[in-house]
Design a protein around this motif. Structure first.
Motif, PDB file in Angstrom:
ATOM      1  N   GLY A  27       0.795  -1.221   0.000  1.00 49.35           N
ATOM      2  CA  GLY A  27       0.000   0.000   0.000  1.00 49.35           C
ATOM      3  C   GLY A  27       0.824   1.266   0.000  1.00 49.35           C
ATOM      4  N   LYS A  28       2.138   1.161  -0.228  1.00 50.06           N
ATOM      5  CA  LYS A  28       3.016   2.331  -0.236  1.00 50.06           C
ATOM      6  C   LYS A  28       3.818   2.379  -1.530  1.00 50.06           C
ATOM      7  CE  LYS A  28       3.607   2.586   4.781  1.00 50.06           C
ATOM      8  NZ  LYS A  28       4.579   2.578   5.905  1.00 50.06           N
ATOM      9  N   VAL A  29       4.313   3.575  -1.835  1.00 54.44           N
ATOM     10  CA  VAL A  29       5.131   3.783  -3.022  1.00 54.44           C
ATOM     11  C   VAL A  29       6.523   4.217  -2.592  1.00 54.44           C
ATOM     12  CG1 VAL A  29       5.444   5.163  -5.107  1.00 54.44           C
ATOM     13  CG2 VAL A  29       3.152   4.411  -4.440  1.00 54.44           C
ATOM     14  N   ASN A  30       7.545   3.639  -3.235  1.00 54.01           N
ATOM     15  CA  ASN A  30       8.919   4.103  -3.063  1.00 54.01           C
ATOM     16  C   ASN A  30       9.447   4.578  -4.409  1.00 54.01           C
ATOM     17  OD1 ASN A  30       9.329   3.658  -0.303  1.00 54.01           O
ATOM     18  ND2 ASN A  30       9.710   1.478  -0.646  1.00 54.01           N
ATOM     19  N   LEU A  31      10.117   5.713  -4.398  1.00 50.39           N
ATOM     20  CA  LEU A  31      10.688   6.287  -5.616  1.00 50.39           C
ATOM     21  C   LEU A  31      12.159   6.598  -5.385  1.00 50.39           C
ATOM     22  CD1 LEU A  31       7.904   8.898  -6.488  1.00 50.39           C
ATOM     23  CD2 LEU A  31       8.413   6.839  -7.813  1.00 50.39           C
ATOM     24  N   VAL A  32      12.970   6.383  -6.437  1.00 49.65           N
ATOM     25  CA  VAL A  32      14.359   6.782  -6.369  1.00 49.65           C
ATOM     26  C   VAL A  32      14.762   7.332  -7.739  1.00 49.65           C
ATOM     27  CG1 VAL A  32      15.272   4.495  -6.995  1.00 49.65           C
ATOM     28  CG2 VAL A  32      16.694   6.063  -5.684  1.00 49.65           C
ATOM     29  N   ALA A  33      15.566   8.396  -7.716  1.00 53.01           N
ATOM     30  CA  ALA A  33      15.975   9.047  -8.968  1.00 53.01           C
ATOM     31  C   ALA A  33      17.482   9.233  -8.982  1.00 53.01           C
ATOM     32  CB  ALA A  33      15.293  10.402  -9.116  1.00 53.01           C
ATOM     33  N   GLY A  34      18.078   9.135 -10.192  1.00 51.96           N
ATOM     34  CA  GLY A  34      19.510   9.345 -10.324  1.00 51.96           C
ATOM     35  C   GLY A  34      19.821  10.130 -11.590  1.00 51.96           C
TER      36      GLY A  34
END
Length: 879
Positions: A811-818
């Protein structure tokens, strides 16, 4: 020159010649007084005597009381008189002599025994105290022009409801050269010319809730003479720090650090602070305080770390304060033998705390480096004052060090913000700080009830039931004549078998019965000496003052408490035998269900040591040692070898609990008749509760049986789960663990292969936007660590480009950017990118230009959010 020790001895011997009993200094930790953290004045140990809440064994007492105060900690070393630790000489009368004796004796001592010049002494009195004026002027012979009448704010002692009265002070004129130069300079001026050396408080009124004053039948005297102050006068030095009481410690520190007192203002300040604070921490630890993050432990930790920080000013980076504590012990150990007795404990606690503080300073440096980086990234040329104060207050990081490191990085520190944050903390401390009260309003009412109805006779050592009579009833903190079913009440009885909470032992529960009336008692306290207060609820009928009642203590609960209390005595002795004689009790809690025992020790107890402690206690239980109690004198009990608690104040008559030849302690609690009645003793575990302070918890009797029963049920459940007999469980679980590790290794290899396939698949989906390779994709990663690992793998494969990965789980979102470094140089920013994407999935985040991460609450929007990445990259590239 008269030394500090000579002044101390002269004072005590003088008042002994006037019929006073010399008592040793009470502990810095106030006995049975939760309203204050420290003994901050000579009268604190005698509060109950002034109020009548307790009866003194003698009516004339003199002491040299060690005191600790911290409200003006930042002034220590910067002024001539401020200290955290100091010694207060005092003489006290509990309903014995009054002004006619106290005033002439004070004058006799300062002029004839100390040799102070009469023409340099000035007297202040309360403006309406003609009685004091007449004694000073007519009986002692002080000229009228050297007796100054002053207002209520300075010369009348009172705090809320309770005993109070006018003050009279003795001042010494240090000369015009020490004054402010103002033509109005006089006694009471804030400058250093007129030094108050002795305050005489005349306890002669009682102030009620309405602010009315009524004369006390038994008047009292409470005086205080600061030893350091009067020493500075007699030794003709400008500050208290230049007296032998502190100068010897400063010189020791100077020799230790290679710095000389008088070489510079900065060095002098550091030496003064270290001398003052080292005395405070040395005495506090000797009296049973230990560094921690709350209460008096926090105060002690702050003092200790502050002294260490000033050691940095002297160029000392290694632990040194424990050596200064040794100098304090050498200087003052003959007067205060507890310093010598606890010298090993004192130095070990201080050194341990110094070493831990070194680690904290390293942690503070890491935090400061992050603040510097954030400030530079934000284009700010200073460190926020509030953040600098947090470093100072929470991590003990010196603001001077913050300024130095910031300057090396081209930044300043917001000093105004730092000062404001510190002032706000001071205001909070002032508002939270409770004054030294003689008696609370409720206690004053209870004392009045005690005077009217007499003392409660406690018979609970001999019996668990008995006849009694209701002497007073409280409902909603008001005295009432009766109470009905459903009302919460507090009852005063003439006789009670109920034990009142004391010494870590919780109180009894009981029933109070009278014909059709029943009151269930859930707490018993002793708010003033001689009076038991029974708190509970009327469950039937009506209870009235003067009703004859029967009191029945819950016998099963009492027995369970007694088992646990007797076990604490056995535990205390066992810990000393196994760990060493440095072990001393520093607190306990005894309930029907379990016991908790806090004690001094410097490291976690090893499993084999715990096993030996438990066996030693159980051996004593199985030996069926007889438990005997006796009353004797305190001196006799000590000569017998009885152990006493560090923070207890004992009268001349004490109760001793003896368990065979194994244990001998002073104790007022309830106990079993033989150690066999304790039943089995089982340790539940141990933990740290502060520097040099450990805690163990245990169960006995019914609690131990419940514990074993629960363990058996757990073992049976595990056996059924792993499909093995209880005696085969360990082998079966070990086999399953090996199989699990093999399966996990295989699964990890499969995940790695899957990740490589997933990486290649995602790389095939990368797009080119404005000449930039951009990849925005959902992955199978289950957490942020896996997501970051996937990002690193993709970044290596993609080379120059922008990557945004997202995963939805639970039920959660994780985001990562590079963003690759070459593109960061062209203005692309991972932190800014993720700040715009995260709100689309109901979250937020940020980070550096090259890497950022975020979380969200709406997995249904993840795909749409990832699709928007391409447009945002195009926008950033265009800008």
């Amino acid at each position: 020159m008269m030394t500090g020790k000579e002044i101390r001895d002269k004072y005590l011997k003088f008042f002994a010649s006037k019929g006073h009993k010399i008592l040793p200094s009470a502990s810095l930790i106030p006995h049975n007084d939760p309203s204050i953290l420290w003994t901050a004045a000579g009268m604190v140990p005698f509060k109950p005597y002034f109020t009548g809440a307790a009866k003194p064994e003698v009516t004339r007492v003199t002491t040299c009381q060690k005191c600790l105060r911290t409200p003006d900690i930042d002034s220590v070393g910067r002024t001539a008189r401020h200290h955290t630790f100091f010694e207060m000489l005092g003489n006290f009368s509990f309903g014995d002599y009054f002004k006619n004796e106290a005033i002439p004796w004070a004058w006799e001592f300062v002029t004839e025994y100390l040799g102070l010049e009469p023409d340099k002494l000035w007297i202040s009195i309360y403006e309406d105290d003609d009685e004091a004026f007449n004694i000073w002027h007519n009986k002692v012979g002080i000229p009228e022009n050297r007796i100054v009448r002053m207002g209520k704010d300075t010369n009348f002692w009172e705090i809320g409801v309770g005993p109070c009265g006018p003050c009279s002070e003795i001042y010494y004129d240090l000369g015009a050269g020490r004054g402010c130069g103002s033509p109005d300079c006089a006694v009471g001026c804030d400058c250093d010319r007129y030094l108050e050396i002795w305050n005489l408080v005349f306890i002669q009124f009682f102030r009620d809730e309405e602010g009315n004053y009524s004369p006390l039948q038994n008047k009292g005297i409470d005086t205080g003479m600061g030893l350091e102050r009067v020493a500075s006068v007699l030794q003709n030095v400008k500050t208290n720090f230049d007296t032998d009481l502190l100068r010897d410690i400063m010189d020791f520190t100077g020799d230790l650090t290679g710095k000389r007192y008088g070489s510079s203002a900065e060095v002098d300040l550091a030496l003064k602070v270290i001398a003052d604070h080292s005395r405070a921490v040395t005495f506090a630890i000797a009296d049973g305080a230990f560094p921690s993050n709350e209460g008096r432990g926090y105060v002690l930790r702050r003092l200790l770390r502050r002294a260490v920080r000033f050691g940095l000013v002297l160029g000392v980076e290694e632990p040194f304060l424990y050596k200064v504590a040794g100098a304090v012990i050498d200087k003052m150990g003959d007067t205060y033998p507890e310093l010598v007795k606890n010298s090993r404990l004192i130095t070990r606690v201080i050194r341990t705390e110094e070493e831990r503080f070194g680690e904290t300073l390293a942690q503070g440096t890491d935090i400061l480096n992050k603040l510097i980086q954030e400030a530079k990234e934000a284009g700010i040329n200073y460190i926020d004052g509030g953040q600098a104060f947090r470093l100072y207050d929470t991590y003990g990081f010196p603001v001077e060090l913050t300024q130095e490191i910031a300057a090396e990085n081209g930044l300043s520190v917001d000093e105004e913000g730092f000062t404001n944050a510190m002032e706000q903390q001071r205001q909070r401390a002032r508002s939270a700080r409770q004054e030294t009260e003689y008696l609370s309003e409720k206690a004053a009412r209870l004392k009045s009830v005690l005077d009217q109805v007499g003392e409660t006779v406690f018979v609970g050592y001999e019996t668990l039931s008995g006849k009694s009579r209701i002497k007073a009833i409280f409902a909603n903190d008001e005295v009432v004549e009766q109470a009905e079913a459903g009302q919460d009440v507090e009852l005063v009885l003439d006789i009670t078998p109920c034990y009142a909470e004391s010494g870590g032992q919780v109180s009894d529960h009981a029933k109070i019965i009278a014909e059709s009336t029943e009151v269930l008692i859930e707490e018993v306290t002793r708010p003033v000496e001689g009076l038991h207060l029974h708190r509970g609820r009327v469950t039937g009928g009506v209870i009235r003052v003067n009703d004859a009642v029967e009191v029945q203590v819950d016998a099963r609960r009492r027995m369970n408490i007694a088992r646990n209390h007797s076990a604490t005595h056995l535990l205390h002795k066992s810990l000393k035998e196994v760990l060493g004689d440095h072990v001393n009790q520093s607190g306990s809690l005894v309930t029907p269900d379990r016991l908790r025992f806090d004690f001094t020790h410097f490291a976690a107890i090893q499993p084999d040591e715990l096993a030996r402690v438990e066996k030693t206690v159980n051996d004593a239980v199985l030996s069926n040692l007889q438990v005997e109690t006796m009353e004797t004198t305190l001196d006799e009990a000590r000569s017998m070898g009885a152990m006493a608690l560090f923070d207890e104040k004992y009268g001349d008559r004490v109760r001793v609990v003896k368990m065979g030849d194994f244990s001998l302690e002073l104790c007022g609690g309830t106990h079993v008749k033989s150690t066999a009645e304790v039943g089995m003793f089982k340790l539940l575990g141990e933990s740290s509760v502060g520097s040099g302070l450990r805690r163990v918890e245990a169960v006995t009797g019914e609690g131990a049986m419940d514990y074993l029963r629960a363990k058996e049920e757990q073992l049976d459940l595990i056996a059924r789960t792993v499909r093995a007999m209880p005696h085969e469980v360990v082998h079966r679980v070990e086999t399953m663990a090996q199989e699990l590790r093999a399966l996990e290794k295989e699964a990890e290899a499969l995940r790695a292969r899957l990740a490589r396939f997933e990486v290649q698949s995602m790389l095939d989906g990368a797009r080119e936007i404005a000449g930039i390779k951009v990849l925005a994709a959902r992955t199978s990663a289950t957490d942020m660590d896996s997501l970051r690992a996937m990002l690193d793998l993709l970044r290596d494969k993609l080379g120059s480009g922008v990557i945004m990965l997202g995963t939805a789980a639970g039920g959660k979102v994780n985001l990562v950017a590079g963003v690759s470094k070459d593109l960061v140089g062209k203005g692309l920013h991972a932190g800014k990118l993720i700040k715009e994407i995260a709100p689309l999935v109901g979250g937020g985040g940020g980070g550096r230009p090259d890497m950022a991460q975020a979380g969200g609450k709406d997995p249904s929007k993840l795909d749409n959010a990832l699709e928007k990445v391409y447009a945002l990259v195009s926008k950033q590239a265009g800008q």
